[in-house]
Design a protein around this motif. Structure first.
Motif, mmCIF file in Angstrom:
data_model
loop_
_atom_site.group_PDB
_atom_site.id
_atom_site.type_symbol
_atom_site.label_atom_id
_atom_site.label_comp_id
_atom_site.label_asym_id
_atom_site.label_seq_id
_atom_site.Cartn_x
_atom_site.Cartn_y
_atom_site.Cartn_z
ATOM 1 N N HIS A 75 -2.977 43.623 -58.766
ATOM 2 C CA HIS A 75 -3.065 44.069 -60.156
ATOM 3 C C HIS A 75 -4.393 43.680 -60.780
ATOM 4 C CE1 HIS A 75 -2.130 40.055 -61.957
ATOM 5 N NE2 HIS A 75 -1.297 39.914 -60.950
ATOM 6 N N ASP A 104 -4.895 34.632 -59.991
ATOM 7 C CA ASP A 104 -3.853 35.593 -60.376
ATOM 8 C C ASP A 104 -4.475 36.768 -61.130
ATOM 9 O OD1 ASP A 104 -1.417 36.797 -60.868
ATOM 10 O OD2 ASP A 104 -0.877 35.447 -62.499
ATOM 11 N N GLU A 137 0.718 44.760 -64.446
ATOM 12 C CA GLU A 137 1.723 43.935 -63.785
ATOM 13 C C GLU A 137 2.166 42.773 -64.658
ATOM 14 O OE1 GLU A 137 3.479 40.722 -61.453
ATOM 15 O OE2 GLU A 137 1.586 40.642 -62.548
ATOM 16 N N GLU A 138 1.237 42.220 -65.421
ATOM 17 C CA GLU A 138 1.553 41.029 -66.210
ATOM 18 C C GLU A 138 2.521 41.322 -67.354
ATOM 19 O OE1 GLU A 138 1.102 38.299 -65.139
ATOM 20 O OE2 GLU A 138 -0.818 38.031 -64.135
ATOM 21 N N SER A 141 4.748 45.879 -65.315
ATOM 22 C CA SER A 141 4.440 47.147 -64.632
ATOM 23 C C SER A 141 5.246 48.308 -65.202
ATOM 24 C CB SER A 141 4.670 47.018 -63.114
ATOM 25 O OG SER A 141 3.884 45.996 -62.568
ATOM 26 N N VAL A 160 1.799 42.578 -50.648
ATOM 27 C CA VAL A 160 1.305 42.288 -51.991
ATOM 28 C C VAL A 160 0.417 41.049 -51.899
ATOM 29 C CG1 VAL A 160 1.938 41.736 -54.369
ATOM 30 C CG2 VAL A 160 3.328 43.337 -53.034
ATOM 31 N N GLU A 162 -0.808 38.814 -54.129
ATOM 32 C CA GLU A 162 -0.812 37.729 -55.095
ATOM 33 C C GLU A 162 -1.193 36.441 -54.362
ATOM 34 O OE1 GLU A 162 -0.161 37.778 -58.358
ATOM 35 O OE2 GLU A 162 1.109 39.508 -58.799
ATOM 36 N N ARG A 174 11.706 36.817 -54.220
ATOM 37 C CA ARG A 174 11.402 36.539 -55.624
ATOM 38 C C ARG A 174 12.629 36.831 -56.474
ATOM 39 N NH1 ARG A 174 6.131 36.048 -57.499
ATOM 40 N NH2 ARG A 174 4.444 36.429 -56.007
ATOM 41 N N SER A 321 6.958 39.900 -59.187
ATOM 42 C CA SER A 321 5.707 40.619 -58.943
ATOM 43 C C SER A 321 6.067 42.057 -58.596
ATOM 44 C CB SER A 321 4.895 39.971 -57.810
ATOM 45 O OG SER A 321 5.355 40.400 -56.538
ATOM 46 N N ASP A 322 5.064 42.842 -58.262
ATOM 47 C CA ASP A 322 5.344 44.222 -57.874
ATOM 48 C C ASP A 322 6.078 44.304 -56.542
ATOM 49 O OD1 ASP A 322 4.258 45.611 -60.114
ATOM 50 O OD2 ASP A 322 2.251 45.106 -59.417
ATOM 51 N N ASP A 335 4.731 39.009 -49.727
ATOM 52 C CA ASP A 335 3.819 38.732 -50.836
ATOM 53 C C ASP A 335 3.088 37.412 -50.567
ATOM 54 O OD1 ASP A 335 2.551 38.778 -53.290
ATOM 55 O OD2 ASP A 335 4.379 38.891 -54.476
#
Length: 370
Positions: A75, A104, A137-138, A141, A160, A162, A174, A321-322, A335
């Motif tokens: 992101h 991040d 994303e923050e 999304s 991903v 991150e 997650r 996260s995504d 991720d």
């Protein structure tokens, strides 16, 4: 690798204010990265995701591909307001780099580029690779998850990028999350002369907090937090309005369904006679759970780690996260492929310089094994 060049490129990304709402800053970061990728000969496309957010960026080595062997996601946005860079631009000491979004996730975005820069030509000819960079994303999304989902459904695997956790762990699970806003509408009255004629929205809000907290199930990892409250106009007026924002986290998507249904029922019933309550779900990410396909991808990563001399460990984390979205679609997703970092969303954010080069090699090796 040329660590000085990597650091110089990272500085270009970090020293731009690009909180999700700073649309021009997000667009600037998108432009910088698109230019870097174009110089490598990759096809770059800006993606219009609406006027409320900056653009997305889609990069691929095979522009006409209908399916991808791997989709790499990162992101463009941070959580920090405009002016943050002026207060604390990117800096470094002997072991760490600091700055807004350094871990991040500007370094993760850059590691994707560097991993692909060093790919063998034979792997690039064999594999169809896509890189998706989204602008929001923050904030959940909200505007980009459909686009990411469409790309994921055309992909065999999703990685991903991150940051890796502070102990070096990658992320294989997650918590899911949901955000709600509750609005309470009561009846105003003079708190001294006619308090009995009023119906306090603030009192209803107070009752709601207890009821909402009671929906948690700590043993299953289901938590609710009433984190923001507001209401009323003056202390001598019975409050006619109030608002609350609620954060829900869960490991099991069935818990999400249970709590969502309970919240809707509670608000329909109301928390106090004479006060109505409306509820709006502001954002939502399903839980990222491990399945057989994820475990198969984990084994590939572990083999890649052995070949590159990078220790591999796994961690389930509470933040979303995504990866949550793509995993929920049934696409094998992992991720944490960025450099090691911590202090996310705070002035203490940092990345470990020594982890940059090994994590680039690891990501490159994993992609080459897909």
């Amino acid at each position: 690798m040329d660590l000085k060049l990597w650091t110089d490129e990272l500085r270009q990304l970090v020293n731009v204010d690009c909180g999700t709402g700073t649309i021009e800053g997000v667009a600037q970061v998108a432009d910088i990265l698109a230019s870097m990728w174009a110089k490598e000969g990759w096809q770059c496309e800006k993606v219009d995701l609406g006027s409320a957010v900056g653009p997305g960026v889609l990069v691929t080595n095979k522009p006409h591909a209908t399916h991808f062997d791997v989709l790499l996601i990162g992101h463009l946005d941070t959580v920090f307001p405009a002016g943050t860079v002026a207060q604390r631009p990117m800096s470094q000491d002997e072991t760490r780099i600091y700055g807004p979004g350094s871990s991040d996730m500007k370094s993760g975005l850059l590691n994707i580029l560097w991993a692909m820069r060093g790919m063998e030509k034979s792997d690039l000819q064999r594999l169809s690779i896509a890189v998706a960079m989204n602008p929001d994303e923050e904030t959940g999304s909200v505007h980009s998850h459909q686009w990411l989902g469409e790309l994921a459904e055309r992909s065999r695997h999703v990685l991903v990028c991150e940051a890796a956790r502070a102990d070096g762990s990658l992320v294989n699970a997650r918590k899911g999350l949901a955000g709600y806003e509750l609005t309470f509408t009561g009846v105003a009255a003079h708190a001294g002369n006619d308090p009995e004629k009023g119906r306090s929205a603030v009192t209803a809000l107070a009752h709601s907090i207890l009821a909402i907290n009671a929906l948690a199930d700590p043993e299953r990892g289901t938590t609710l937090n009433v984190g923001v409250v507001s209401g009323g106009d003056a202390s001598n007026i019975v409050a006619s309005w109030a608002k609350a924002e609620v954060d829900l986290r869960f490991w099991e998507n069935s818990e999400d369904e249970r709590v969502n249904r309970a919240l809707l029922d509670l608000c329909e019933t109301g928390f106090m006679e004479g006060v109505t309550t409306t509820i709006t779900r502001l954002n939502h990410k399903p839980a990222m759970a491990i399945n057989a396909q994820t475990e198969a991808l984990m084994k590939i990563v572990e083999r890649a780690g052995e070949e590159e001399g990078v220790a591999i460990s796994w961690k389930a984390v509470g933040g979303g996260s995504d990866a949550n979205y793509t995993s929920a679609l049934g696409i094998p997703t992992l991720d944490g492929f960025g450099p090691i970092g911590a202090g996310f969303h705070s002035p203490a954010e940092y990345l470990e310089i020594a982890s940059v080069e090994p994590r680039i090699r690891l990501l490159r090796r994993v992609v080459s094994m897909l």
